[in-house]
Design an enzyme around this catalytic site. Structure first.
Site, PDB file in Angstrom:
ATOM      1  NE  ARG A   1      -0.671  -5.507  -5.339  1.00  0.00           N
ATOM      2  CZ  ARG A   1      -0.015  -4.626  -4.582  1.00  0.00           C
ATOM      3  NH1 ARG A   1      -0.274  -4.555  -3.293  1.00  0.00           N
ATOM      4  NH2 ARG A   1       0.873  -3.804  -5.101  1.00  0.00           N
TER       5      ARG A   1
ATOM      6  CG  HIS B   1      -2.425   0.415  -0.988  1.00  0.00           C
ATOM      7  ND1 HIS B   1      -2.855  -0.707  -0.306  1.00  0.00           N
ATOM      8  CD2 HIS B   1      -1.121   0.154  -1.336  1.00  0.00           C
ATOM      9  CE1 HIS B   1      -1.886  -1.599  -0.262  1.00  0.00           C
ATOM     10  NE2 HIS B   1      -0.819  -1.103  -0.871  1.00  0.00           N
TER      11      HIS B   1
ATOM     12  CD  GLN C   1       1.821   1.337   2.307  1.00  0.00           C
ATOM     13  OE1 GLN C   1       2.118   0.287   1.746  1.00  0.00           O
ATOM     14  NE2 GLN C   1       2.570   1.864   3.267  1.00  0.00           N
TER      15      GLN C   1
ATOM     16  CG  ASP D   1       3.483   5.856  -4.705  1.00  0.00           C
ATOM     17  OD1 ASP D   1       4.327   4.950  -4.904  1.00  0.00           O
ATOM     18  OD2 ASP D   1       2.255   5.662  -4.753  1.00  0.00           O
TER      19      ASP D   1
ATOM     20  CB  CYS E   1       3.799   3.070  -0.202  1.00  0.00           C
ATOM     21  SG  CYS E   1       3.844   3.670  -1.906  1.00  0.00           S
TER      22      CYS E   1
ATOM     23  NE  ARG F   1       0.626  -2.792   4.026  1.00  0.00           N
ATOM     24  CZ  ARG F   1       0.567  -3.116   2.715  1.00  0.00           C
ATOM     25  NH1 ARG F   1       1.406  -2.551   1.860  1.00  0.00           N
ATOM     26  NH2 ARG F   1      -0.338  -3.957   2.277  1.00  0.00           N
TER      27      ARG F   1
END
Length: 348
Positions: free
Chosen positions: A102, A129, A132, A227, A268, A296
């Protein structure tokens, strides 16, 4: 060696296969019957910024699959500072079976993948991402209207052109779905992203559009996604961004009134409650955000199994027995001065 860096690296068939695997692993996990598919394997997890869902999901996924995850953060390793990314990738590859990263810059993940000798999994960059959104589309499959195929679904993303927006735009158009990005003109998806999405639509039959009208965007939508309006490093822009987005682009009950009754809300996370979305929506019956967050974990399990397991050398019982005998015989016949051998210890 295949890595999981961008959904654009995969075909629709491969992405569907991954989602089918997510479903199988989720069912096995729910029955507490998940097989140890990665027994003895290790995952090096590089985090240049904090994380809740990504860190927990990967670490728990490795544990549930019989492996081990090692958390690596800035200040604890020399990645890109005292040691080049190239050298770090090659060294870490000798000690683990996969790398999850990450990172602040997308180039860091792509360089890790270039030099690593084990699979590299993108846990988030400033560009995308992918873990995700694989989870997101799987969640949409679970919550879609009965009998409605994935290709008939419409996703409306309300808000800034974030890394999640980028990835969701790509995977939805790859899958043949309809994706609408709604934001003030200044914060809409860059032209380069739009070109990729439109090219995906040519291949998949999907639909893609950009608008600044949130009411139009949510009309006929099956899923409404938002988001954060700003992230770390954008603090100086907060007043300007808030003025551009609020109140027109906030996901609230008034906006959802323009969507079909079956439309679900997704985020998310983390969320700024009362900013891009209200408490009423977050805690309301349309929200599937916690199902989404749980998925996830199941998505990471599938990614790890798909990309790590094929490279594991699983010894036969005969080979394991041969090595156990050789090591045991060595330890019985040799010892450091003052140290008891296993046999002597047993006799004592």
């Amino acid at each position: 060696m295949r890595h999981f860096i961008d959904t654009q690296d995969f075909t629709k068939t491969e992405l569907v296969w991954l989602m089918d695997l997510i479903g199988l692993l989720k069912t096995a996990d729910r029955d507490r019957a998940l097989p140890p598919l990665l027994a003895g394997a290790s995952l090096g997890m590089i985090f240049e910024e904090p994380s809740t869902r990504t860190r927990i999901s990967f670490e728990v996924a490795m544990t549930k699959l019989g492996g081990h995850a090692l958390y690596l953060k800035p200040g604890e390793i020399h990645l890109g500072v005292r040691e080049s990314i190239k050298d770090s990738a090659r060294v870490i590859s000798r000690m683990v079976d996969a790398i999850e990263a990450r990172t602040l810059k997308h180039a860091t993940v792509t360089e890790l993948a270039r030099y690593a000798n084990v699979p590299v999994i993108n846990g988030l960059t400033d560009y995308n991402h992918p873990t995700q959104v694989l989870c997101d589309v799987f969640t949409m499959r679970e919550h879609r209207p009965a009998g409605k195929p994935l290709e008939a679904l419409k996703v409306a993303f309300i808000g800034d052109a974030t890394n999640v927006c980028s990835s969701l735009m790509m995977i939805c158009t790859q899958m043949g779905m309809e994706f609408v990005h709604c934001a003030p003109p200044r914060y809409q998806a860059p032209k380069a992203w739009q070109l990729i999405a439109r090219a995906n639509c040519v291949q998949s039959g999907g639909r893609f559009s950009v608008t600044d009208d949130p009411v139009q965007a949510v009309a006929d939508a099956d899923f409404i996604y938002t988001d954060l309006w700003w992230w770390v490093g954008q603090e100086a822009e907060i007043p300007e961004r808030q003025a551009a987005f609020m109140p027109r682009y906030q996901v609230n009950d008034a906006l959802l009134a323009n969507a079909p009754p079956h439309a679900k809300f997704m985020h998310c996370l983390p969320a700024s409650r009362g900013v891009e979305v209200t408490d009423a929506v977050m805690d309301g019956p349309r929200a599937i955000i916690y199902d989404q967050a749980e998925n996830r974990l199941h998505a990471e399990k599938a990614i790890l199994v798909a990309f790590v397991r094929p490279h594991l050398r699983l010894p036969s019982a005969k080979r394991s027995a041969r090595h156990a005998h050789a090591i045991g015989a060595f330890l019985d016949d040799h010892q450091l001065d003052g140290a008891a051998t296993p046999a002597a210890a047993l006799e004592a």
